[in-house]
Design a protein around this motif. Structure first.
Motif, PDB file in Angstrom:
ATOM      1  N   ARG A  23       0.865  -1.191   0.000  1.00  0.00           N
ATOM      2  CA  ARG A  23       0.000   0.000   0.000  1.00  0.00           C
ATOM      3  C   ARG A  23       0.894   1.231   0.000  1.00  0.00           C
ATOM      4  O   ARG A  23       1.776   1.359   0.855  1.00  0.00           O
ATOM      5  CB  ARG A  23      -0.877  -0.044   1.261  1.00  0.00           C
ATOM      6  N   LEU A  24       0.668   2.140  -0.945  1.00  0.00           N
ATOM      7  CA  LEU A  24       1.497   3.335  -1.071  1.00  0.00           C
ATOM      8  C   LEU A  24       0.708   4.630  -0.936  1.00  0.00           C
ATOM      9  O   LEU A  24       1.301   5.707  -0.953  1.00  0.00           O
ATOM     10  CB  LEU A  24       2.233   3.326  -2.422  1.00  0.00           C
ATOM     11  N   ALA A  25      -0.594   4.562  -0.821  1.00  0.00           N
ATOM     12  CA  ALA A  25      -1.429   5.769  -0.751  1.00  0.00           C
ATOM     13  C   ALA A  25      -0.965   6.661   0.390  1.00  0.00           C
ATOM     14  O   ALA A  25      -0.897   6.233   1.541  1.00  0.00           O
ATOM     15  CB  ALA A  25      -2.891   5.395  -0.562  1.00  0.00           C
ATOM     16  N   GLY A  26      -0.624   7.894   0.060  1.00  0.00           N
ATOM     17  CA  GLY A  26      -0.226   8.871   1.058  1.00  0.00           C
ATOM     18  C   GLY A  26       1.148   8.657   1.659  1.00  0.00           C
ATOM     19  O   GLY A  26       1.548   9.392   2.561  1.00  0.00           O
ATOM     20  N   VAL A  66       9.739  -0.965 -11.689  1.00  0.00           N
ATOM     21  CA  VAL A  66       9.018  -0.557 -10.473  1.00  0.00           C
ATOM     22  C   VAL A  66       9.228   0.936 -10.232  1.00  0.00           C
ATOM     23  O   VAL A  66       8.277   1.682 -10.006  1.00  0.00           O
ATOM     24  CB  VAL A  66       9.472  -1.395  -9.255  1.00  0.00           C
ATOM     25  N   SER A  67      10.477   1.376 -10.291  1.00  0.00           N
ATOM     26  CA  SER A  67      10.785   2.800 -10.071  1.00  0.00           C
ATOM     27  C   SER A  67      10.072   3.695 -11.067  1.00  0.00           C
ATOM     28  O   SER A  67       9.505   4.726 -10.689  1.00  0.00           O
ATOM     29  CB  SER A  67      12.297   3.037 -10.177  1.00  0.00           C
ATOM     30  N   GLU A  68      10.104   3.321 -12.322  1.00  0.00           N
ATOM     31  CA  GLU A  68       9.510   4.161 -13.361  1.00  0.00           C
ATOM     32  C   GLU A  68       7.991   4.231 -13.232  1.00  0.00           C
ATOM     33  O   GLU A  68       7.405   5.308 -13.371  1.00  0.00           O
ATOM     34  CB  GLU A  68       9.903   3.670 -14.754  1.00  0.00           C
ATOM     35  N   LEU A  69       7.336   3.111 -12.960  1.00  0.00           N
ATOM     36  CA  LEU A  69       5.870   3.137 -12.844  1.00  0.00           C
ATOM     37  C   LEU A  69       5.418   3.892 -11.600  1.00  0.00           C
ATOM     38  O   LEU A  69       4.442   4.647 -11.653  1.00  0.00           O
ATOM     39  CB  LEU A  69       5.309   1.713 -12.847  1.00  0.00           C
ATOM     40  N   VAL A  70       6.123   3.717 -10.497  1.00  0.00           N
ATOM     41  CA  VAL A  70       5.760   4.450  -9.276  1.00  0.00           C
ATOM     42  C   VAL A  70       6.049   5.940  -9.454  1.00  0.00           C
ATOM     43  O   VAL A  70       5.237   6.783  -9.066  1.00  0.00           O
ATOM     44  CB  VAL A  70       6.477   3.861  -8.041  1.00  0.00           C
ATOM     45  N   THR A  71       7.179   6.279 -10.052  1.00  0.00           N
ATOM     46  CA  THR A  71       7.508   7.685 -10.314  1.00  0.00           C
ATOM     47  C   THR A  71       6.465   8.319 -11.220  1.00  0.00           C
ATOM     48  O   THR A  71       6.020   9.449 -10.979  1.00  0.00           O
ATOM     49  CB  THR A  71       8.907   7.804 -10.955  1.00  0.00           C
ATOM     50  N   ASN A  72       6.049   7.610 -12.253  1.00  0.00           N
ATOM     51  CA  ASN A  72       5.034   8.128 -13.164  1.00  0.00           C
ATOM     52  C   ASN A  72       3.731   8.425 -12.423  1.00  0.00           C
ATOM     53  O   ASN A  72       3.092   9.455 -12.648  1.00  0.00           O
ATOM     54  CB  ASN A  72       4.802   7.129 -14.300  1.00  0.00           C
ATOM     55  N   ALA A  73       3.352   7.524 -11.516  1.00  0.00           N
ATOM     56  CA  ALA A  73       2.138   7.751 -10.721  1.00  0.00           C
ATOM     57  C   ALA A  73       2.304   8.967  -9.808  1.00  0.00           C
ATOM     58  O   ALA A  73       1.370   9.746  -9.624  1.00  0.00           O
ATOM     59  CB  ALA A  73       1.795   6.510  -9.900  1.00  0.00           C
ATOM     60  N   GLY A  79      -0.116  10.367  -7.220  1.00  0.00           N
ATOM     61  CA  GLY A  79       0.547   9.408  -6.339  1.00  0.00           C
ATOM     62  C   GLY A  79       0.024   8.004  -6.511  1.00  0.00           C
ATOM     63  O   GLY A  79      -1.129   7.800  -6.899  1.00  0.00           O
ATOM     64  N   PRO A  80       0.867   7.025  -6.234  1.00  0.00           N
ATOM     65  CA  PRO A  80       0.435   5.637  -6.361  1.00  0.00           C
ATOM     66  C   PRO A  80      -0.444   5.230  -5.187  1.00  0.00           C
ATOM     67  O   PRO A  80      -0.284   5.726  -4.077  1.00  0.00           O
ATOM     68  CB  PRO A  80       1.756   4.860  -6.346  1.00  0.00           C
TER      69      PRO A  80
END
Length: 151
Positions: A23-26, A66-73, A79-80
């Protein structure tokens, strides 16, 4: 908070079909948290320690995606919400869910010398395939990418 679907470990076989969720929300520091989480999952799944050059490259490719998709979000979707890693027999699927309305796409034409905008181009080049799935309730999406397992 991270979760792991249970499996019965066998010393000779990876846990095919296992899903790991983070979970990465917030959350602050979403990108390093996601990379650390992915590195731990890869270790648990037998991808680490990577012995051969091909194994090391496969691990680094997963961590980069992983880094690129999370950074894009983070940059384009508010935010992811969650990172999911799915292990299959010959591939790993990376999924990043967010609440953003946009659709990621590689910058076209790609200009290597120009700063920024390389993330989805990198994902496109490293992955067997990638795409976007809209949420059923039309709130957000999941961006996914599939990479080959190391030999």
């Amino acid at each position: 908070m991270s979760t792991t679907e249970p499996y019965s470990p066998d010393a000779d076989e990876p846990p095919i079909g296992q899903v790991r969720r983070l979970r990465l929300a917030g959350a602050s520091g979403a990108v390093p948290r996601a990379r650390d989480f992915a590195r731990t999952a890869l270790g648990d799944w037998g991808w680490l320690p990577a012995v051969t050059a091909d194994q090391r490259a496969a691990v680094e490719d997963v961590l980069l995606v992983v880094s690129e998709l999370v950074t894009n979000a983070c940059l384009h979707a508010g935010g992811p919400d969650e990172l999911r890693l799915r292990l299959a027999a010959k591939l790993i699927r990376v999924e990043v869910a967010d609440l953003g309305p946009g659709t990621p796409a590689p910058r076209t034409p790609h200009r290597a010398a120009r700063p920024g905008g390389h993330g989805m181009f990198i994902v496109q080049r490293l992955c067997l395939q990638w795409g976007v799935e809209r949420s059923v309730d039309s709130l957000g999406k999941t961006v996914w990418a599939e990479l080959a397992a190391p030999l």
